[in-house]
Design a protein around this motif. Structure first.
Motif, PDB file in Angstrom:
ATOM      1  N   TRP A  32       3.630  -7.539   5.757  1.00 45.48           N
ATOM      2  CA  TRP A  32       4.040  -6.669   6.858  1.00 45.48           C
ATOM      3  C   TRP A  32       3.052  -6.769   8.025  1.00 45.48           C
ATOM      4  O   TRP A  32       3.444  -6.834   9.191  1.00 45.48           O
ATOM      5  N   GLN A  33       1.777  -6.784   7.697  1.00 46.09           N
ATOM      6  CA  GLN A  33       0.762  -6.854   8.755  1.00 46.09           C
ATOM      7  C   GLN A  33       0.881  -8.158   9.529  1.00 46.09           C
ATOM      8  O   GLN A  33       0.858  -8.166  10.768  1.00 46.09           O
ATOM      9  N   PHE A  34       1.019  -9.254   8.805  1.00 43.66           N
ATOM     10  CA  PHE A  34       1.133 -10.544   9.489  1.00 43.66           C
ATOM     11  C   PHE A  34       2.415 -10.598  10.308  1.00 43.66           C
ATOM     12  O   PHE A  34       2.436 -11.127  11.435  1.00 43.66           O
ATOM     13  N   GLY A  35       3.493 -10.043   9.773  1.00 41.49           N
ATOM     14  CA  GLY A  35       4.755 -10.039  10.499  1.00 41.49           C
ATOM     15  C   GLY A  35       4.693  -9.213  11.774  1.00 41.49           C
ATOM     16  O   GLY A  35       5.130  -9.660  12.845  1.00 41.49           O
ATOM     17  N   VAL A  36       4.121  -8.022  11.688  1.00 40.47           N
ATOM     18  CA  VAL A  36       4.045  -7.135  12.846  1.00 40.47           C
ATOM     19  C   VAL A  36       3.162  -7.741  13.933  1.00 40.47           C
ATOM     20  O   VAL A  36       3.535  -7.787  15.117  1.00 40.47           O
ATOM     21  N   THR A  37       1.973  -8.204  13.539  1.00 40.02           N
ATOM     22  CA  THR A  37       1.055  -8.752  14.550  1.00 40.02           C
ATOM     23  C   THR A  37       1.583 -10.059  15.152  1.00 40.02           C
ATOM     24  O   THR A  37       1.394 -10.325  16.337  1.00 40.02           O
ATOM     25  N   THR A  38       2.275 -10.862  14.333  1.00 40.18           N
ATOM     26  CA  THR A  38       2.803 -12.123  14.839  1.00 40.18           C
ATOM     27  C   THR A  38       3.960 -11.890  15.809  1.00 40.18           C
ATOM     28  O   THR A  38       4.013 -12.487  16.887  1.00 40.18           O
ATOM     29  N   VAL A  39       4.899 -11.027  15.434  1.00 42.09           N
ATOM     30  CA  VAL A  39       6.031 -10.729  16.319  1.00 42.09           C
ATOM     31  C   VAL A  39       5.531 -10.104  17.615  1.00 42.09           C
ATOM     32  O   VAL A  39       5.994 -10.439  18.712  1.00 42.09           O
ATOM     33  N   TYR A  40       4.552  -9.205  17.513  1.00 44.87           N
ATOM     34  CA  TYR A  40       4.018  -8.572  18.721  1.00 44.87           C
ATOM     35  C   TYR A  40       3.338  -9.615  19.609  1.00 44.87           C
ATOM     36  O   TYR A  40       3.556  -9.637  20.827  1.00 44.87           O
ATOM     37  N   ARG A  82      -7.061 -12.625  -3.157  1.00 49.38           N
ATOM     38  CA  ARG A  82      -7.094 -11.889  -4.420  1.00 49.38           C
ATOM     39  C   ARG A  82      -8.138 -10.785  -4.434  1.00 49.38           C
ATOM     40  O   ARG A  82      -8.057  -9.852  -5.218  1.00 49.38           O
ATOM     41  N   SER A  83      -9.142 -10.883  -3.552  1.00 48.36           N
ATOM     42  CA  SER A  83     -10.221  -9.893  -3.561  1.00 48.36           C
ATOM     43  C   SER A  83      -9.943  -8.703  -2.650  1.00 48.36           C
ATOM     44  O   SER A  83     -10.737  -7.770  -2.580  1.00 48.36           O
ATOM     45  N   VAL A  84      -8.829  -8.728  -1.911  1.00 54.11           N
ATOM     46  CA  VAL A  84      -8.508  -7.646  -0.975  1.00 54.11           C
ATOM     47  C   VAL A  84      -7.615  -6.628  -1.668  1.00 54.11           C
ATOM     48  O   VAL A  84      -6.584  -6.983  -2.253  1.00 54.11           O
ATOM     49  N   SER A  85      -8.004  -5.351  -1.604  1.00 60.36           N
ATOM     50  CA  SER A  85      -7.253  -4.299  -2.277  1.00 60.36           C
ATOM     51  C   SER A  85      -6.146  -3.757  -1.382  1.00 60.36           C
ATOM     52  O   SER A  85      -6.120  -3.990  -0.167  1.00 60.36           O
ATOM     53  N   LEU A  86      -5.237  -3.017  -1.994  1.00 63.27           N
ATOM     54  CA  LEU A  86      -4.151  -2.388  -1.247  1.00 63.27           C
ATOM     55  C   LEU A  86      -4.695  -1.446  -0.190  1.00 63.27           C
ATOM     56  O   LEU A  86      -4.211  -1.424   0.946  1.00 63.27           O
ATOM     57  N   THR A  87      -5.732  -0.682  -0.518  1.00 66.94           N
ATOM     58  CA  THR A  87      -6.320   0.273   0.434  1.00 66.94           C
ATOM     59  C   THR A  87      -6.891  -0.455   1.645  1.00 66.94           C
ATOM     60  O   THR A  87      -6.713  -0.018   2.786  1.00 66.94           O
ATOM     61  N   GLU A  88      -7.573  -1.563   1.411  1.00 70.76           N
ATOM     62  CA  GLU A  88      -8.174  -2.321   2.513  1.00 70.76           C
ATOM     63  C   GLU A  88      -7.109  -2.903   3.445  1.00 70.76           C
ATOM     64  O   GLU A  88      -7.236  -2.859   4.678  1.00 70.76           O
ATOM     65  N   VAL A  89      -6.055  -3.434   2.854  1.00 66.89           N
ATOM     66  CA  VAL A  89      -4.992  -4.004   3.685  1.00 66.89           C
ATOM     67  C   VAL A  89      -4.269  -2.909   4.460  1.00 66.89           C
ATOM     68  O   VAL A  89      -3.937  -3.078   5.636  1.00 66.89           O
ATOM     69  N   LEU A  90      -4.038  -1.766   3.809  1.00 69.68           N
ATOM     70  CA  LEU A  90      -3.397  -0.642   4.498  1.00 69.68           C
ATOM     71  C   LEU A  90      -4.239  -0.167   5.676  1.00 69.68           C
ATOM     72  O   LEU A  90      -3.707   0.161   6.746  1.00 69.68           O
TER      73      LEU A  90
END
Length: 470
Positions: free
Chosen positions: A9-17, A410-418
Motif C-alpha cells: 500500500w505504501q509503495f502504491g500510494v507514494t508511486t501513484v502520487y 524480512r526485518s521490518v515489522s508491521l508497526t514500523e511499516v505502518l
C-alpha cells in the motif's frame, strides 16, 4: 493485515502520487520549449508571455516531482530489501545513468534557463530548455527500462550461489521490447496531461477575462493545447494497441485479467461493461464488442486469447502450487477507467476547438467547467494505466523470477511499516495542498507583464543578483 500488505500500500500510494507530477513535467518541458522556439522564430510577444507563464507552472511541478521522487528510491531499502538484493545488479546500471546523466542534465540546464533570461545569448537560452526537456525524457526512458525488466526479464542470469539476478547484457535491458513500446506510450500520455493543463488554464482566461489585452495569447494556448491533446490521444491509442499485443505475448495472464476471461476463446470479445460476481467468474449481463479482444491481444480478429483458468494451471505446473491470478476487479476496471478518462479528455479538446471555430469566443460555463476538470482526466487515465500494469503482473514482482511476497524486507515489522506509511501519507497530503494552491495561484495570475522595469545605471550588471525572471 501484515507488513507485506502495508508495504505494498505504501509503495502504491507514494508511486501513484509521484506519478501525478511526472507526466506533467515530461510533457510541459517539451511544450514550453516549443513555445519559446515560436517566440525565437517570430518575435511574437504572445509566445514569450506564454513561455514564461507555462514555464512557471512547469517549474512548480518539476520541484514537487523531485521532492516526491526521492522517497521512491529509499523505499527499496526500507521495505523491499530482499527485492533490492535480487534485482540490484540489473537496476543499478539504468538508474545510475538516470541519476548521473539524465537528471543532472535536466536540473543543470533548467537552472541555466531559470536564471539565464537576458543574461545568456538568445539561442543559448533556447538551447538550455531543449536540453532540459531532452534530459527529462531520457530520465523517463532509463526508469522505464528498469521497470520493463520487472515485466519481461531479459539480459540476465541467476547466480546459483547467491540466488541474485546478474546483468549479462545491458543493451538487451535497454532494448527490451516492453521498454521500447512503453516509452512512447508514456510520452504520449504525458503530452495528453500537459496539453490538457494548457487548455484548462487558457480557456479559463478566455472565458473569464474576455476583454483582456492578452486574450489573443490565451486563445492560441487553448487551440495549441487542444491539438496537442488530440494528437497525443491518437498516439496513446496507437502505442497502446502495440503494447497490448506485446503484453499478451510476455504476460498473457494480464490480458486475460483485463477482460476477466476465465476460459480460452477464439475469437474473444471485449466487454465494455460487465455485471456479475466480484471476481468476474460469473457473468449476469455484459455489453460486448465481438472480435475486439482477439485483435487487441493478437492482431488477428479471430486470434486465440488464453483464459485465466488455463494459464493458472500452466503456471502452477511451471512454477509450483499457488495462485497466479491477479485481483480481477482491479485489473478489469482499471483497464477501462484508463481508456474512458483518456477519451473524455480528447472529447473536451474537440469541444474547445469547435467553440472557437471561425474566430468565435467561447462563453459557455459548462465548457468552462469541463475545461477545469480536463487536466484531472488524463492524470486519472495515467494512474489507472500504471495500476493496471503493476497489479496485473501480480503475484510477481519480477515476472517469472520473484514473487512479491518474497521481495519484502524480512526485518521490518508491521508497526514500523505502518508508521512510515502514515508519515508519508500525511506529508504527501500536505504537499498536495501546497502544489494545488501554487498552481491555482499562478494560473489565475495570468501571463506576465513584459514592460521593462526601470534600470539602475549606477549598479554594474555583474554585481546584480540573479533573478527568478517570471
Amino acid at each position: 493485515m501484515d507488513a507485506l500488505d502495508v508495504a505494498r500500500w505504501q509503495f502504491g500510494v507514494t508511486t501513484v502520487y509521484h506519478f501525478l507530477f511526472v507526466p506533467l513535467t515530461i510533457g510541459l518541458s517539451v511544450l514550453v520549449a516549443i513555445l519559446q522556439t515560436l517566440w525565437h522564430r517570430t518575435d511574437d510577444e504572445r509566445y514569450l508571455k506564454l513561455t514564461k507563464f507555462y514555464g512557471k507552472l512547469f517549474l512548480i511541478n518539476f520541484a514537487m516531482g523531485v521532492v516526491t521522487g526521492i522517497v521512491q528510491e529509499f523505499q527499496f531499502g526500507m521495505n523491499w530489501s530482499d527485492y533490492s538484493r535480487f534485482v540490484g545488479d540489473i537496476f543499478g546500471a539504468p538508474l545510475a545513468i538516470e541519476a548521473l546523466v539524465a537528471f543532472f542534465l535536466e536540473s543543470t540546464f533548467i537552472g541555466l534557463w531559470i536564471f539565464g533570461w537576458d543574461r545568456l545569448p538568445k539561442r543559448a537560452h533556447l538551447a538550455s530548455i531543449w536540453v532540459a526537456a531532452i534530459g527529462t525524457n531520457l530520465s523517463a526512458y532509463f526508469i522505464l527500462a528498469a521497470n520493463s525488466f520487472m515485466q519481461n526479464p531479459v539480459g540476465y542470469r541467476i547466480n546459483p550461489d547467491t540466488g541474485r539476478a546478474e546483468l549479462t547484457d545491458f543493451v538487451a535491458v535497454l532494448t527490451n521490447k516492453v521498454a521500447l513500446i512503453t516509452f512512447p506510450h508514456t510520452l504520449a500520455g504525458s503530452f495528453l496531461v500537459a496539453g490538457s493543463l494548457i487548455v484548462a488554464v487558457g480557456l479559463w482566461h478566455v472565458i473569464r477575462n474576455r476583454d483582456s489585452a492578452d486574450t489573443g495569447a490565451y486563445r492560441f494556448a487553448t487551440k495549441f493545447g487542444s491539438w496537442v491533446v488530440l494528437v497525443s490521444s491518437a498516439l496513446v491509442l496507437f502505442t497502446g494497441d502495440i503494447q497490448g499485443k506485446i503484453m499478451t505475448e510476455v504476460q498473457p495472464m494480464k490480458m486475460a485479467a483485463a477482460e476477466g476471461l476465465y476460459t480460452t476463446e477464439s475469437p474473444a470479445s471485449f466487454s465494455v461493461l460487465t455485471v456479475g460476481s466480484l471476481d468476474g467468474s460469473r457473468e449476469v449481463f455484459a455489453i460486448k464488442i465481438p472480435y475486439l479482444l482477439s485483435y487487441l491481444g493478437t492482431g488477428d480478429p479471430n486470434g486465440t486469447v488464453h483464459g485465466i483458468d488455463d494459464l493458472q494451471a500452466q503456471y502452477a505446473s511451471q512454477y509450483g502450487a499457488g495462485s497466479y491470478t491477479p485481483i480481477i476487479p482491479v485489473t478489469y476496471w482499471s483497464f477501462r477507467f484508463m481508456i474512458t478518462f483518456g477519451m473524455a479528455a480528447a472529447a473536451i479538446a474537440l469541444l474547445v476547438l469547435w467553440s472557437q471555430r471561425k474566430g468565435r469566443t467561447p462563453t459557455s460555463r459548462w465548457l468552462l467547467r469541463a475545461g477545469l476538470v480536463m487536466p484531472v482526466l488524463p492524470l486519472l487515465a495515467n494512474s489507472f494505466g500504471w495500476i493496471f500494469t503493476e497489479m496485473g503482473r501480480q503475484p510477481w514482482i519480477v515476472f517469472g523470477e520473484m514473487l512479491t511476497r518474497n521481495g519484502v524486507s524480512r526485518s521490518v515489522s508491521l508497526t514500523e511499516v505502518l508508521a512510515s506509511f502514515t508519515a508519508f501519507t500525511l506529508i504527501y497530503a500536505t504537499l498536495a495542498v501546497i502544489e494545488f494552491k501554487l498552481l491555482v495561484r499562478y494560473a489565475k495570475a495570468g501571463v506576465p507583464d513584459l514592460t521593462p522595469a526601470p534600470v539602475d545605471d549606477t549598479t554594474d550588471d555583474a554585481e546584480r543578483p540573479l533573478a527568478f525572471a517570471y
